[in-house]
Scaffold this motif. Structure first.
Motif, PDB file in Angstrom:
ATOM      1  N   GLY A  48       0.824  -1.204   0.000  1.00 39.92           N
ATOM      2  CA  GLY A  48       0.000   0.000   0.000  1.00 39.92           C
ATOM      3  C   GLY A  48       0.855   1.249   0.000  1.00 39.92           C
ATOM      4  O   GLY A  48       1.577   1.534  -0.941  1.00 39.92           O
ATOM      5  N   VAL A  49       0.802   1.996   1.106  1.00 36.20           N
ATOM      6  CA  VAL A  49       1.531   3.260   1.224  1.00 36.20           C
ATOM      7  C   VAL A  49       2.177   3.345   2.598  1.00 36.20           C
ATOM      8  O   VAL A  49       1.559   2.993   3.600  1.00 36.20           O
ATOM      9  N   GLU A  50       3.418   3.787   2.655  1.00 33.21           N
ATOM     10  CA  GLU A  50       4.098   4.047   3.916  1.00 33.21           C
ATOM     11  C   GLU A  50       4.515   5.519   3.951  1.00 33.21           C
ATOM     12  O   GLU A  50       4.713   6.138   2.912  1.00 33.21           O
ATOM     13  N   PHE A  51       4.672   6.029   5.145  1.00 31.34           N
ATOM     14  CA  PHE A  51       4.854   7.465   5.338  1.00 31.34           C
ATOM     15  C   PHE A  51       6.151   7.752   6.091  1.00 31.34           C
ATOM     16  O   PHE A  51       6.481   7.078   7.063  1.00 31.34           O
ATOM     17  N   TYR A  52       6.885   8.753   5.619  1.00 32.84           N
ATOM     18  CA  TYR A  52       8.093   9.240   6.282  1.00 32.84           C
ATOM     19  C   TYR A  52       8.003  10.763   6.369  1.00 32.84           C
ATOM     20  O   TYR A  52       7.216  11.385   5.647  1.00 32.84           O
ATOM     21  N   SER A  53       8.823  11.371   7.211  1.00 32.04           N
ATOM     22  CA  SER A  53       8.841  12.830   7.260  1.00 32.04           C
ATOM     23  C   SER A  53      10.241  13.326   7.596  1.00 32.04           C
ATOM     24  O   SER A  53      11.046  12.617   8.213  1.00 32.04           O
ATOM     25  N   ARG A  54      10.504  14.546   7.163  1.00 29.80           N
ATOM     26  CA  ARG A  54      11.788  15.184   7.460  1.00 29.80           C
ATOM     27  C   ARG A  54      11.628  16.685   7.344  1.00 29.80           C
ATOM     28  O   ARG A  54      10.948  17.178   6.429  1.00 29.80           O
ATOM     29  N   ALA A  55      12.221  17.427   8.262  1.00 34.27           N
ATOM     30  CA  ALA A  55      12.245  18.887   8.177  1.00 34.27           C
ATOM     31  C   ALA A  55      13.467  19.301   7.379  1.00 34.27           C
ATOM     32  O   ALA A  55      14.537  18.707   7.503  1.00 34.27           O
ATOM     33  N   LEU A  56      13.294  20.310   6.537  1.00 36.76           N
ATOM     34  CA  LEU A  56      14.365  20.743   5.649  1.00 36.76           C
ATOM     35  C   LEU A  56      14.471  22.255   5.678  1.00 36.76           C
ATOM     36  O   LEU A  56      13.460  22.957   5.589  1.00 36.76           O
ATOM     37  N   GLN A  57      15.690  22.753   5.798  1.00 34.55           N
ATOM     38  CA  GLN A  57      15.925  24.189   5.792  1.00 34.55           C
ATOM     39  C   GLN A  57      16.240  24.656   4.377  1.00 34.55           C
ATOM     40  O   GLN A  57      17.220  24.220   3.771  1.00 34.55           O
ATOM     41  N   LEU A  58      15.387  25.506   3.836  1.00 30.87           N
ATOM     42  CA  LEU A  58      15.637  26.160   2.560  1.00 30.87           C
ATOM     43  C   LEU A  58      16.070  27.595   2.839  1.00 30.87           C
ATOM     44  O   LEU A  58      15.925  28.077   3.963  1.00 30.87           O
ATOM     45  N   PRO A  59      16.602  28.294   1.865  1.00 31.75           N
ATOM     46  CA  PRO A  59      16.983  29.695   2.093  1.00 31.75           C
ATOM     47  C   PRO A  59      15.794  30.524   2.580  1.00 31.75           C
ATOM     48  O   PRO A  59      14.825  30.737   1.860  1.00 31.75           O
ATOM     49  N   GLY A  60      15.849  30.959   3.838  1.00 30.44           N
ATOM     50  CA  GLY A  60      14.798  31.788   4.399  1.00 30.44           C
ATOM     51  C   GLY A  60      13.516  31.064   4.742  1.00 30.44           C
ATOM     52  O   GLY A  60      12.517  31.694   5.091  1.00 30.44           O
ATOM     53  N   LEU A  61      13.521  29.748   4.655  1.00 34.56           N
ATOM     54  CA  LEU A  61      12.276  29.008   4.859  1.00 34.56           C
ATOM     55  C   LEU A  61      12.586  27.597   5.341  1.00 34.56           C
ATOM     56  O   LEU A  61      13.474  26.933   4.812  1.00 34.56           O
ATOM     57  N   ARG A  62      11.854  27.169   6.350  1.00 36.09           N
ATOM     58  CA  ARG A  62      11.985  25.799   6.846  1.00 36.09           C
ATOM     59  C   ARG A  62      10.681  25.069   6.555  1.00 36.09           C
ATOM     60  O   ARG A  62       9.601  25.559   6.882  1.00 36.09           O
ATOM     61  N   VAL A  63      10.775  23.902   5.928  1.00 39.11           N
ATOM     62  CA  VAL A  63       9.581  23.158   5.556  1.00 39.11           C
ATOM     63  C   VAL A  63       9.610  21.761   6.153  1.00 39.11           C
ATOM     64  O   VAL A  63      10.679  21.206   6.428  1.00 39.11           O
ATOM     65  N   LYS A  64       8.420  21.224   6.332  1.00 35.41           N
ATOM     66  CA  LYS A  64       8.282  19.827   6.724  1.00 35.41           C
ATOM     67  C   LYS A  64       7.873  19.043   5.491  1.00 35.41           C
ATOM     68  O   LYS A  64       6.904  19.394   4.823  1.00 35.41           O
TER      69      LYS A  64
END
Length: 216
Positions: A48-64
């Motif tokens: 089916g589907v499995e889920f992972y996550s990671r926070a990433l720092q971009l220039p001037g912006l942090r995203v999940k």
């Protein structure tokens, strides 16, 4: 703007045939290294589907990043298709030593754009297992396919950690740019991009200061 703020969440899926190495790529990206009992990042087939996550720092912006690992077997297609419409990024993955997996890329691409507005999703073509010498797909023809589908191409190897971070950074940066340029917009009821943190007005920042990262 606080560099540590987690401002947005991006949903990104990896699609492709079974055994092309989607799970290995994700585990390498999220964990950074294989577990001792899995020295070559060999994984059981995804169900089916499995889920992972990671926070990433971009220039001037942090995203999940919400990273979705999908099963490539036909019997799971009805499950995985339901997730396409809520994705803003898709890595189309094939195995450079498996010709069939490359020839099926256009089918995977068509599945996504048949359920999702193509203007709302960023694609990246990924040729995986580039460390192997017994390849059946040349870099040139993969580049030509990517160009014909309007996307970038990159070769990766989870085994030797070649371009793994770069692949995810590339698609994430492309999503950020599309968002900033207004080509992709926040929409109620769509989970591809979500706002997690609204940057406070600088004029009112003196009344309430935030220190440290948000809970991503």
């Amino acid at each position: 703007m606080e560099a540590a703020s987690c401002s947005y969440q991006f949903r990104i899926a990896l699609l492709g045939d079974a055994a092309v190495g989607k799970t290995s790529l994700l585990r390498r990206y999220v964990a950074g290294a294989p577990r001792a009992e899995e020295p070559e990042l060999e994984q059981e087939p995804t169900v089916g589907v499995e889920f992972y996550s990671r926070a990433l720092q971009l220039p001037g912006l942090r995203v999940k990043l919400q990273l979705w690992d999908t099963a490539g077997q036909e019997r799971f297609r009805s499950i995985t298709r339901s997730f396409y419409r809520n994705m803003v990024g898709v890595l189309l993955v094939f195995d450079v030593t498996n010709r069939d997996s490359f020839e099926h890329i256009q089918d995977w691409h068509q599945e996504v754009i048949s359920t999702q507005d193509p203007d709302k999703v960023i694609f990246l073509l990924v040729g995986h297992k580039s460390d192997l010498s017994t390849r059946c797909v040349s870099t040139q023809e993969a580049k030509e396919l990517a160009a014909s589908l309007g996307m970038a191409f990159m070769e990766t190897s989870a085994k030797n950690n070649s371009n793994v971070d770069l692949a995810f950074d590339t698609i994430t940066t492309a999503i950020q740019q599309a968002l900033q340029q207004g080509n992709i917009k926040l929409e109620e009821g769509w989970g591809g991009v979500r706002l997690l943190h609204r940057t406070p007005n600088p004029r009112s920042s003196s009344r309430k200061q935030h220190s440290g990262p948000c809970q991503c």
